[in-house]
Design a protein around this motif. Structure first.
Motif, mmCIF file in Angstrom:
data_model
loop_
_atom_site.group_PDB
_atom_site.id
_atom_site.type_symbol
_atom_site.label_atom_id
_atom_site.label_comp_id
_atom_site.label_asym_id
_atom_site.label_seq_id
_atom_site.Cartn_x
_atom_site.Cartn_y
_atom_site.Cartn_z
ATOM 1 N N ARG A 346 16.517 24.821 22.193
ATOM 2 C CA ARG A 346 17.341 24.338 23.307
ATOM 3 C C ARG A 346 16.479 24.037 24.532
ATOM 4 O O ARG A 346 16.749 23.094 25.278
ATOM 5 C CB ARG A 346 18.395 25.398 23.652
ATOM 6 N N LYS A 347 15.426 24.832 24.738
ATOM 7 C CA LYS A 347 14.515 24.570 25.857
ATOM 8 C C LYS A 347 13.786 23.246 25.639
ATOM 9 O O LYS A 347 13.574 22.474 26.581
ATOM 10 C CB LYS A 347 13.513 25.721 25.968
ATOM 11 N N LEU A 348 13.417 22.969 24.386
ATOM 12 C CA LEU A 348 12.797 21.674 24.072
ATOM 13 C C LEU A 348 13.767 20.535 24.382
ATOM 14 O O LEU A 348 13.373 19.500 24.924
ATOM 15 C CB LEU A 348 12.380 21.627 22.605
ATOM 16 N N VAL A 360 14.516 16.616 18.509
ATOM 17 C CA VAL A 360 15.223 17.896 18.376
ATOM 18 C C VAL A 360 16.561 17.700 17.667
ATOM 19 O O VAL A 360 16.914 18.459 16.752
ATOM 20 C CB VAL A 360 15.423 18.537 19.763
ATOM 21 N N LEU A 361 17.321 16.677 18.060
ATOM 22 C CA LEU A 361 18.627 16.437 17.444
ATOM 23 C C LEU A 361 18.486 16.098 15.962
ATOM 24 O O LEU A 361 19.216 16.639 15.116
ATOM 25 C CB LEU A 361 19.344 15.314 18.182
ATOM 26 N N LYS A 362 17.562 15.218 15.642
ATOM 27 C CA LYS A 362 17.361 14.843 14.237
ATOM 28 C C LYS A 362 16.913 16.042 13.410
ATOM 29 O O LYS A 362 17.452 16.303 12.330
ATOM 30 C CB LYS A 362 16.319 13.728 14.137
ATOM 31 N N GLY A 363 15.910 16.758 13.915
ATOM 32 C CA GLY A 363 15.397 17.903 13.169
ATOM 33 C C GLY A 363 16.434 18.982 12.977
ATOM 34 O O GLY A 363 16.521 19.601 11.908
ATOM 35 N N THR A 364 17.248 19.218 13.996
ATOM 36 C CA THR A 364 18.278 20.252 13.904
ATOM 37 C C THR A 364 19.316 19.913 12.833
ATOM 38 O O THR A 364 19.663 20.753 11.994
ATOM 39 C CB THR A 364 18.969 20.420 15.269
ATOM 40 N N LYS A 387 25.486 26.208 12.435
ATOM 41 C CA LYS A 387 26.397 25.127 12.840
ATOM 42 C C LYS A 387 26.855 25.299 14.282
ATOM 43 O O LYS A 387 26.896 24.323 15.049
ATOM 44 C CB LYS A 387 27.604 25.090 11.885
ATOM 45 N N ASN A 388 27.188 26.517 14.661
ATOM 46 C CA ASN A 388 27.650 26.740 16.030
ATOM 47 C C ASN A 388 26.550 26.495 17.053
ATOM 48 O O ASN A 388 26.788 25.903 18.110
ATOM 49 C CB ASN A 388 28.181 28.173 16.164
ATOM 50 N N SER A 389 25.330 26.951 16.750
ATOM 51 C CA SER A 389 24.234 26.754 17.695
ATOM 52 C C SER A 389 23.798 25.295 17.747
ATOM 53 O O SER A 389 23.510 24.762 18.827
ATOM 54 C CB SER A 389 23.046 27.646 17.315
ATOM 55 N N ALA A 390 23.771 24.625 16.597
ATOM 56 C CA ALA A 390 23.376 23.214 16.585
ATOM 57 C C ALA A 390 24.397 22.353 17.324
ATOM 58 O O ALA A 390 24.023 21.380 18.001
ATOM 59 C CB ALA A 390 23.222 22.727 15.148
#
Length: 690
Positions: A346-348, A360-364, A387-390
């Motif tokens: 999230r910091k990234l 970050v979005l793609k990798g997550t 799922k909740n954290s992503a």
């Protein structure tokens, strides 16, 4: 830039420089008083004091000196080459980078000492010209500090205080030099300098030792320290991880923006000089994460390394390596490490660089899909956590998330279209799998969080992701209609749960009842045989096992789950809060009554019939509840505003309806039963009570 000699370093750190500066300032003040107003105030340049042996709030007069060092000289590290290029993500680790720079780290890090030594060298230059420029002060020094004028910067000095620096400088060039053994006393000395003075010199020594600890068991590595104690190793690792962000924040702070993002530090000369040291430390942390086995140390490394992200955000290669390692821990480690890794990710994502957020979005999302391929009772809590954290990360920037969400939902639609066209067993597997189910559920979570009614009211506008609700619902309903056999009912119920979550938070009306009523009618009217099998956990199944097919235990589970989902859907604000609720439930009640009659002829159990009868009674009570509330409302096409106002009020009070109270009781009973099942699975309870 040439390195300062050992004698010059000794002079700068011995305290003589401070003494000389104080004496000079005192003499100048005496001179000013004597001269009175004959001369103007001399010009001075205030330079930033970095040496821990000097007072931070005392300005130093400095004559400008020519810096023979460029940015390329400072950042000329091997692992920095191409770090800002738009290359593909490296599949390897930073091992090769560290090996290439093993011999040069200690020498390159001397630039950090130069930040502290520059003041001493500039002063020596002034002393050489002092006889011509200021003969009066030169005479004063001859009388009071003759040793300073006779100081020879090229003379070789041997002192115990310099032994560590000598070894650190020579170890990179001569492997035969014996390495000193690191002790707790040395680390405590560094800690004291870091705490009291935020010393960059102590930080450099600490990080050189940290690199020795990270690569201590590797061959062909030139290290500056030898570590022969586990306690010293653990203390060194903890000290380097905890103190590095503190010192960096003191010397080169970064800016936190009001929107939650951060802005990297300003590209000052100090930050440019420290950048190689910071990047080397960050690569060593990434390398360390692949070696550690202690969960507490891994959590500490991930937590503290996240604080250094703003200082390395400009190196894309470094960020990709770190993101890859964090995603690996986020998808496979213990829960506390998963949470720490998520916070680092999230910091990234909080960087102002859009390319970092995109990676970050793609990798997550891709990591989540890969991790959800196999779902069991033991892995589903971790998958739900992912799922909740992503979904929280995807809600940080709606504009950036829209592009990716649109593409991935379209990909789900393409798989569904291919399955509908080919109608083969292999094509059906593209849809009827856990990855498809979790993808639907994940995007439902994202849209529910981004388009929540309460959050939209606070934003005073419609969310940017709201247009994606319609295509997601269409894909979900199409997946339910793909196969209608009784063995596919668990898959249907999973999709319906996702849609139910979406309609509960967005208050968008989604027609779920036409897909639940056939399940109830078919199961009630079909014959089933008794069985001694244990109840089937529908939350970890997407297809009914062969041995459960046409059994009473399977039919009871499907009826109970379907009736509960139907009651929950009817109690949502989008349905229960509608002024047309009594008319909406008429076809539902007719279908349920017909199913009851068919079940009496068939082999329906008393428990199944009781569940359906109770549901019918609660739905009828809720319909009468709505009719009583709208009785005095004058409805007309020209009075749409009154209808909207009535519905807004009704949606705020849906929790008081008979159906909502019934669902609340059922939810508590299901949660209690779930806890008993979990305890039984963990061996904490042997008997489950109804």
């Amino acid at each position: 830039m040439a390195k300062a000699s050992k004698s010059m370093k000794k002079f700068a750190s011995s305290g003589q420089l401070k003494k000389t500066i104080e004496a000079r300032r005192k003499h100048q003040q005496i001179r000013k008083k004597a001269q009175g107003k004959k001369f103007g105030k001399p010009k001075s340049k205030v330079v930033e004091d970095v040496d821990e042996d000097m007072d931070d709030d005392e300005p130093v007069e400095e004559k400008p000196t020519k810096k023979g060092m460029t940015v390329d000289d400072i950042l000329g590290a091997g692992f920095m080459e191409g770090s800002d290029a738009d290359g593909d993500e490296s599949e390897g680790t930073d091992d090769s980078d560290d090996e290439e720079n093993a011999a040069s780290d200690n020498d390159s890090f001397a630039d950090v000492d130069d930040l502290e030594d520059d003041e001493g060298r500039n002063h020596l230059t002034e002393l050489a010209k002092l006889a011509e420029t200021d003969p009066e002060f030169y005479k004063y020094l001859q009388e009071n500090d003759k040793e300073l004028l006779e100081f020879n910067p090229s003379a070789d000095a041997v002192d115990n205080d310099d032994s560590d620096e000598d070894i650190e400088g020579d170890a990179a060039m001569d492997e035969a030099v014996a390495r000193p053994v690191l002790s707790n006393d040395i680390i405590r000395g560094w800690q004291k300098a870091l705490l009291e003075h935020r010393s960059l010199r102590a930080l450099r020594k600490l990080l050189v030792a940290f690199r020795s600890a990270v690569h201590m068991n590797e061959e062909d590595q030139v290290l500056a320290w030898s570590i022969d104690s586990s306690s010293v190793y653990n203390k060194l690792i903890a000290t380097a991880l905890r103190f590095t962000p503190v010192v960096l924040e003191h010397h080169v702070p970064y800016k936190k923006l009001p929107n939650g993002k951060f802005k990297p530090p300003t590209q000052t000369q100090k930050f440019k000089t420290l950048q190689k040291l910071i990047l080397s430390c960050f690569h060593n942390i990434i390398h360390l994460l692949s070696q550690l086995t202690d969960n507490e140390t891994i959590e500490l490394a991930v937590t503290e390394s996240a604080k250094i992200i703003p200082y390395v955000a400009s190196s894309r290669k470094t960020i990709k390596l770190y993101l890859k390692k964090c995603l690996e821990l986020w998808s496979s480690a213990e829960d506390n490490i998963r949470i720490a890794s998520f916070l680092a990710i999230r910091k990234l994502a909080s960087a102002t660089d859009d390319s970092i957020l995109d990676n970050v979005l793609k990798g997550t999302y891709l990591t989540l899909v890969r991790s959800s391929k196999s779902t069991t009772a033991h892995t589903i809590p971790a998958i739900n956590l992912m799922k909740n954290s992503a979904s929280e990360i995807f809600c940080l920037d709606h504009a950036a998330s829209y592009q990716l969400a649109f593409g991935y939902i379209r990909q789900l639609a393409i798989h569904l279209r291919n399955s509908m066209k080919l109608k083969s067993k292999e094509s059906y597997k593209q849809v009827y799998n856990w990855q498809y189910v979790h993808s639907i559920d994940f995007w439902s979570l994202v849209l529910s969080r981004a388009c929540d009614v309460d959050s939209e009211s606070r934003r005073d506008g419609e969310g940017e992701l709201k247009p994606l609700i319609y295509p997601l619902v269409q894909v979900s309903l199409g997946a339910i209609k793909l196969i209608s056999s009784s063995r596919s009912y668990p898959f249907h119920l999973h999709i319906i749960r996702s849609l139910l979550h979406l309609t509960r938070h967005t208050q968008v009306y989604i027609p779920i009842s036409p897909y639940l009523l056939p399940i109830l009618a078919s199961t009630l009217s079909s014959s089933s045989k008794s069985s001694t099998l244990k109840p089937l956990d529908l939350e970890v199944q997407i297809r009914c096992p062969q041995q459960y097919q046409k059994t009473r235990v399977y039919a009871e589970g499907v009826i109970e789950e379907s009736s509960f989902l139907l009651a929950e859907w009817l109690s949502t604000a989008a349905v229960q809060g509608s002024i047309a609720f009594p008319e909406i439930v008429i076809p539902i009640l007719v279908t349920l009554r017909k199913s009851l009659k068919a079940a009496r002829v068939g082999s329906g159990s008393g428990k199944d019939l009781g569940v359906i009868k109770t549901l019918i009674e609660r739905v009828e009570e809720s319909a009468r509840w709505v009719e009583s509330r709208r009785k005095n409302l004058k409805i007309a096409p020209a009075r749409q505003g009154d209808v909207d106002a009535w519905q807004d009020e009704a949606k705020s009070k849906v929790g008081d309806s008979p159906l909502a109270r019934y669902v609340k009781v059922q939810r508590k009973a299901r949660e209690k039963r779930r806890e008993l099942v979990e305890k039984a699975r963990e061996g904490k309870a042997e008997i489950l009570s109804d």
